[in-house]
Design a protein around this motif. Structure first.
Motif, PDB file in Angstrom:
ATOM      1  N   GLU A  38       0.845  -1.326  -0.073  1.00 56.09           N
ATOM      2  CA  GLU A  38      -0.008  -0.140   0.132  1.00 56.09           C
ATOM      3  C   GLU A  38       0.885   1.265   0.000  1.00 56.09           C
ATOM      4  OE1 GLU A  38      -4.178  -0.326   1.607  1.00 56.09           O
ATOM      5  OE2 GLU A  38      -2.964  -1.546   3.202  1.00 56.09           O
ATOM      6  N   ARG A  39       0.638   2.079  -0.778  1.00 60.10           N
ATOM      7  CA  ARG A  39       1.451   3.327  -1.049  1.00 60.10           C
ATOM      8  C   ARG A  39       1.389   4.386   0.250  1.00 60.10           C
ATOM      9  NH1 ARG A  39      -2.473   3.647  -4.962  1.00 60.10           N
ATOM     10  NH2 ARG A  39      -3.253   5.833  -4.032  1.00 60.10           N
ATOM     11  N   ARG A  40       2.275   5.335   0.321  1.00 62.65           N
ATOM     12  CA  ARG A  40       2.311   5.883   1.661  1.00 62.65           C
ATOM     13  C   ARG A  40       1.032   6.934   1.684  1.00 62.65           C
ATOM     14  NH1 ARG A  40       3.478  10.902   3.618  1.00 62.65           N
ATOM     15  NH2 ARG A  40       4.764  11.006   5.327  1.00 62.65           N
ATOM     16  N   ASN A  73      -4.445  -0.807  -1.240  1.00 60.80           N
ATOM     17  CA  ASN A  73      -3.885   0.194  -1.878  1.00 60.80           C
ATOM     18  C   ASN A  73      -4.409   1.237  -2.783  1.00 60.80           C
ATOM     19  OD1 ASN A  73      -1.358   1.574  -2.725  1.00 60.80           O
ATOM     20  ND2 ASN A  73      -1.209   0.487  -4.311  1.00 60.80           N
TER      21      ASN A  73
END
Length: 167
Positions: free
Chosen positions: A31-33, A74
């Motif tokens: 998962e992205r920041r 995500n």
């Protein structure tokens, strides 16, 4: 439990540490920041970190979400629902050197207490990485869902299960 490591409310400057722990705990569920930052921005009261000094060694992220629904991995949520009777425990992750030391139960119980105080009647989650017995030990039980839920669970892996804990 490591004496120096303590659970505390998450702060905005903890996000990079949360991302690092997530990468080590969930290599197959990236998962992205910005996903972590958005969840914190939307519902900071459901975000905690296990801190050892300034280092993030674990985290728990939860927020209100409809029963039987799973946010896609995500992806940004955009907003939270008005109904707050179910909280979704998005992630509980510990750095490898923190595992097996009793850190999980205290934060799950703290989350349950906070959720109950804010009117929630249950916490839901998706169990991944063969963790069903772990979650059952913390009071969660598998919940059968409909075909839509089953399709969403596929993105979490073959052994994933939707689980619920009544408060």
């Amino acid at each position: 439990m490591t004496a120096a490591a303590q659970w505390r409310p998450m702060r905005a400057d903890d996000v990079d540490g949360v991302v690092a722990v997530a990468a080590s705990a969930f290599p197959d569920h990236f998962e992205r920041r910005d996903c972590f930052a958005e969840r914190f921005a939307l519902f900071a009261q459901g975000c905690f970190v296990l801190a050892e000094g300034d280092a993030v060694k674990g985290y728990l992220i939860a927020y209100p979400w409809p029963l039987g629904a799973i946010p896609p991995l995500n992806s940004l949520l955009g907003a939270l629902p008005e109904a707050r009777d179910t909280w979704y425990l998005h992630d509980l992750a510990l750095h490898p050197d923190m595992r097996g030391q009793g850190h999980a139960r205290p934060i799950v119980e703290r989350l349950a207490s906070e959720a109950r105080a804010q009117g929630a009647v249950r916490i839901a989650l998706v169990s991944v990485n063969d963790s069903v017995p772990f979650w059952q030990g913390l009071g969660f039980e598998p919940l059968a869902g409909d075909a839509t839920l089953a399709r969403k669970l596929e993105s979490y892996g073959a052994a994933s299960r939707y689980m619920v804990r009544a408060l």
